[in-house]
Design a protein around this motif. Structure first.
Motif, PDB file in Angstrom:
ATOM      1  N   CYS A 137       0.822  -1.216   0.000  1.00 16.14           N
ATOM      2  CA  CYS A 137       0.000   0.000   0.000  1.00 16.14           C
ATOM      3  C   CYS A 137       0.858   1.270   0.000  1.00 16.14           C
ATOM      4  CB  CYS A 137      -0.985  -0.025   1.161  1.00 16.14           C
ATOM      5  SG  CYS A 137      -0.282  -0.527   2.737  1.00 16.14           S
ATOM      6  N   TYR A 138       1.810   1.376   0.920  1.00 13.07           N
ATOM      7  CA  TYR A 138       2.682   2.563   0.892  1.00 13.07           C
ATOM      8  C   TYR A 138       3.419   2.667  -0.451  1.00 13.07           C
ATOM      9  CZ  TYR A 138       2.357   3.300   6.032  1.00 13.07           C
ATOM     10  OH  TYR A 138       1.938   3.549   7.319  1.00 13.07           O
ATOM     11  N   PRO A 139       4.053   1.571  -0.920  1.00 10.21           N
ATOM     12  CA  PRO A 139       4.768   1.694  -2.199  1.00 10.21           C
ATOM     13  C   PRO A 139       3.868   2.155  -3.348  1.00 10.21           C
ATOM     14  CG  PRO A 139       5.519  -0.261  -1.056  1.00 10.21           C
ATOM     15  CD  PRO A 139       4.365   0.287  -0.262  1.00 10.21           C
ATOM     16  N   THR A 140       2.604   1.737  -3.371  1.00 11.70           N
ATOM     17  CA  THR A 140       1.739   2.170  -4.469  1.00 11.70           C
ATOM     18  C   THR A 140       1.699   3.693  -4.551  1.00 11.70           C
ATOM     19  OG1 THR A 140       0.378   0.172  -4.417  1.00 11.70           O
ATOM     20  CG2 THR A 140      -0.666   2.148  -5.294  1.00 11.70           C
ATOM     21  N   ALA A 141       1.449   4.348  -3.424  1.00  7.65           N
ATOM     22  CA  ALA A 141       1.350   5.813  -3.430  1.00  7.65           C
ATOM     23  C   ALA A 141       2.711   6.449  -3.750  1.00  7.65           C
ATOM     24  CB  ALA A 141       0.845   6.302  -2.072  1.00  7.65           C
ATOM     25  N   ILE A 142       3.754   5.943  -3.112  1.00  2.63           N
ATOM     26  CA  ILE A 142       5.081   6.574  -3.230  1.00  2.63           C
ATOM     27  C   ILE A 142       5.660   6.372  -4.636  1.00  2.63           C
ATOM     28  CG2 ILE A 142       7.439   6.473  -2.334  1.00  2.63           C
ATOM     29  CD1 ILE A 142       6.071   5.497   0.381  1.00  2.63           C
ATOM     30  N   LEU A 143       5.552   5.151  -5.157  1.00  2.00           N
ATOM     31  CA  LEU A 143       6.141   4.861  -6.469  1.00  2.00           C
ATOM     32  C   LEU A 143       5.422   5.625  -7.574  1.00  2.00           C
ATOM     33  CD1 LEU A 143       6.687   1.008  -6.067  1.00  2.00           C
ATOM     34  CD2 LEU A 143       8.436   2.795  -6.031  1.00  2.00           C
ATOM     35  N   LEU A 202      10.435  -0.718  -2.090  1.00  2.00           N
ATOM     36  CA  LEU A 202      10.643   0.670  -2.534  1.00  2.00           C
ATOM     37  C   LEU A 202      12.023   0.826  -3.158  1.00  2.00           C
ATOM     38  CD1 LEU A 202       9.162   2.766   0.424  1.00  2.00           C
ATOM     39  CD2 LEU A 202       8.360   2.752  -1.949  1.00  2.00           C
ATOM     40  N   ARG A 203      13.042   0.314  -2.461  1.00  2.00           N
ATOM     41  CA  ARG A 203      14.419   0.455  -2.966  1.00  2.00           C
ATOM     42  C   ARG A 203      14.545  -0.188  -4.344  1.00  2.00           C
ATOM     43  NH1 ARG A 203      16.252  -1.691   2.374  1.00  2.00           N
ATOM     44  NH2 ARG A 203      16.590   0.120   3.704  1.00  2.00           N
ATOM     45  N   ARG A 204      13.943  -1.365  -4.498  1.00  5.50           N
ATOM     46  CA  ARG A 204      14.091  -2.108  -5.760  1.00  5.50           C
ATOM     47  C   ARG A 204      13.496  -1.324  -6.939  1.00  5.50           C
ATOM     48  NH1 ARG A 204      10.278  -6.226  -7.958  1.00  5.50           N
ATOM     49  NH2 ARG A 204      11.341  -6.992  -9.785  1.00  5.50           N
ATOM     50  N   ILE A 205      12.265  -0.867  -6.787  1.00  5.71           N
ATOM     51  CA  ILE A 205      11.598  -0.229  -7.935  1.00  5.71           C
ATOM     52  C   ILE A 205      12.166   1.172  -8.178  1.00  5.71           C
ATOM     53  CG2 ILE A 205       9.362   0.427  -8.927  1.00  5.71           C
ATOM     54  CD1 ILE A 205       9.510  -2.570  -8.471  1.00  5.71           C
ATOM     55  N   LEU A 206      12.473   1.899  -7.106  1.00  4.16           N
ATOM     56  CA  LEU A 206      13.034   3.246  -7.282  1.00  4.16           C
ATOM     57  C   LEU A 206      14.418   3.164  -7.924  1.00  4.16           C
ATOM     58  CD1 LEU A 206      12.004   4.905  -3.872  1.00  4.16           C
ATOM     59  CD2 LEU A 206      10.986   5.319  -6.129  1.00  4.16           C
ATOM     60  N   SER A 207      15.222   2.186  -7.506  1.00  7.79           N
ATOM     61  CA  SER A 207      16.566   2.051  -8.064  1.00  7.79           C
ATOM     62  C   SER A 207      16.492   1.702  -9.550  1.00  7.79           C
ATOM     63  CB  SER A 207      17.361   0.974  -7.314  1.00  7.79           C
ATOM     64  OG  SER A 207      17.452   1.311  -5.941  1.00  7.79           O
ATOM     65  N   ALA A 208      15.572   0.817  -9.899  1.00  8.76           N
ATOM     66  CA  ALA A 208      15.426   0.459 -11.316  1.00  8.76           C
ATOM     67  C   ALA A 208      15.005   1.683 -12.128  1.00  8.76           C
ATOM     68  CB  ALA A 208      14.403  -0.665 -11.474  1.00  8.76           C
ATOM     69  N   ALA A 209      14.146   2.528 -11.558  1.00 15.65           N
ATOM     70  CA  ALA A 209      13.677   3.720 -12.287  1.00 15.65           C
ATOM     71  C   ALA A 209      14.812   4.721 -12.468  1.00 15.65           C
ATOM     72  CB  ALA A 209      12.514   4.369 -11.530  1.00 15.65           C
ATOM     73  N   ALA A 210      15.660   4.881 -11.438  1.00 16.69           N
ATOM     74  CA  ALA A 210      16.723   5.883 -11.498  1.00 16.69           C
ATOM     75  C   ALA A 210      17.967   5.357 -12.206  1.00 16.69           C
ATOM     76  CB  ALA A 210      17.085   6.330 -10.084  1.00 16.69           C
ATOM     77  N   GLY A 211      18.123   4.040 -12.226  1.00 16.57           N
ATOM     78  CA  GLY A 211      19.324   3.463 -12.829  1.00 16.57           C
ATOM     79  C   GLY A 211      20.524   3.486 -11.888  1.00 16.57           C
ATOM     80  N   VAL A 212      20.308   3.921 -10.657  1.00 15.74           N
ATOM     81  CA  VAL A 212      21.356   3.896  -9.610  1.00 15.74           C
ATOM     82  C   VAL A 212      20.657   3.520  -8.303  1.00 15.74           C
ATOM     83  CG1 VAL A 212      22.839   5.669 -10.652  1.00 15.74           C
ATOM     84  CG2 VAL A 212      20.999   6.349  -9.090  1.00 15.74           C
TER      85      VAL A 212
END
Ligand SMILES: NC(=O)c1ccc[n+]([C@@H]2O[C@H](COP(=O)([O-])OP(=O)(O)OC[C@H]3O[C@@H](n4cnc5c(N)ncnc54)[C@H](OP(=O)(O)O)[C@@H]3O)[C@@H](O)[C@H]2O)c1
Length: 332
Positions: A137-143, A202-212
């Protein structure tokens, strides 16, 4: 033809919400409801449903595997240790599985392949999959607030800070002292700091989006309300970013999305706008190099059962809004 759908963990908050949604879904025949504590009673008795779904009898755990196997698709609204062995068995036998737990959101080496079911960001991968890991639930809003900006390089990936408040249904239907009315009412407190179970996701999806690597400081806080999550996200603009470019990135990602509502500023984002719906509401502001966004969802609908139904619609090639538009109700 109707698709037969079963729910395991149907007496929990996410499972109850899924039952309400699927009982009125035009393409679904609700075919199985699994709950140990409600075994033997009917959905009519427990939830006040009417029509065909009201006559469904909740099944005890020993009957789940056989009952779920007879379904075309299942929603597992239980816990990780239940989903981890059950989901692959069902998926291998041809049942489409949407798992609401955290079991498959961050794949481990031996895991069966699961698709991360956040349609607005990963829609193309969903239709052919056998196993969908429904996001937290939190990741849905944040991502949904962060990924389009990280993908287009408009935010610095370092130094992201997320404070999020949540209604108490986010913790499930547990009988623990710290979740008792007298403990929660009239009080506000943070929990799970630096170790919340949604951080790896969160770390996994955000890192994939940023590439770092991206490692946000995430502080969840329980509010003495029933439903809803409001996340406030603070970061720094990349040198070439501006408010106009951020608006363009959001519009490019979401202009045609039926469940994303972009607001002109963060103070227009509120739980009232989303509770009882499958929508996420996002608003942002920029001052100098500071970036701030608010994102709100109903944790049980867009954060759980509604998103699962959205994924189900995509799996079967139906209109993504089926059974999900025109919702507006308030329940615990
Ligand atoms: N609540 C939310 O906002 C939310 C949002 C996103 C994702 N989720 C995820 O969705 C899942 C369900 O969450 P919830 O909030 O609905 O939890 P919940 O209210 O505590 O319900 C849990 C369900 O699992 C069943 N259950 C409990 N122990 C079990 C066991 N050992 N084996 C099989 N079934 C068991 C319970 O029913 P019986 O004891 O009657 O069988 C109940 O139906 C969790 O993985 C959670 O992380 C929840």
């Amino acid at each position: 033809m109707q698709v037969r759908v079963g729910i395991a963990g149907a007496s929990g908050y996410a499972g109850m919400e899924a039952t309400f949604l699927l009982a009125r879904h035009p393409r679904v025949e609700l075919a199985f409801l699994g709950s140990e504590s409600w075994a033997g009673s009917t959905a009519g008795e427990r939830l006040g449903l009417s029509g065909r779904a009201s006559r469904l009898v909740y099944a005890e755990r020993s009957a789940w595997e056989a009952g779920l196997e007879c379904c075309d698709a299942v929603l597992l609204a239980t816990f990780e240790d239940v989903s981890r062995p059950l989901a692959p068995v069902l998926a291998r036998r041809g049942t489409r599985v949407i798992d609401l737990s955290s079991a498959f959101r961050v794949p481990e080496e031996d895991d069966v392949e699961a698709v991360y079911g956040l349609p607005e960001l990963f829609r193309a991968r969903i239709p052919g999959s056998r196993l969908i890991a429904n996001p937290g639930c939190y990741p849905t809003a944040i991502l949904l607030a962060l990924v389009p900006l990280l993908r287009s390089g408009l935010l610095e990936p370092e130094g992201l800070v997320v404070n999020a408040v949540s209604g108490v249904t986010g913790a499930g239907r547990r009988a623990e002292e710290s979740y008792a009315f007298a403990e929660l009412d009239d009080d506000v407190r943070a929990y799970g700091i630096f170790r919340h179970r949604h951080l790896p996701e969160l770390r996994r999806i955000l890192s994939a989006a940023a590439g770092v690597p991206v490692d946000p400081v995430f502080t969840p806080t329980l509010l003495p309300i029933r439903r809803g999550i409001l996340a406030t996200i603070v970061g720094r603009l990349a040198p070439e970013a501006s408010a106009a470019r951020i608006r363009e990135a959001y519009l490019a990602a979401y202009a045609d999305e039926p469940f994303v509502e972009l607001r002109p500023s963060p103070d227009e984002v509120s739980l009232r706008r989303v509770v009882g719906t499958n929508r996420v509401c996002i608003g942002f502001a920029v001052s100098g190099s500071h970036f701030l966004a608010c994102a709100a969802i109903d944790n049980l609908i867009k954060g759980a059962a509604g998103q699962a139904v959205q994924n189900l619609n995509l799996l079967f090639g139906w209109d993504e809004r089926l059974g999900l538009d025109d919702l507006r109700w308030f329940r615990p």
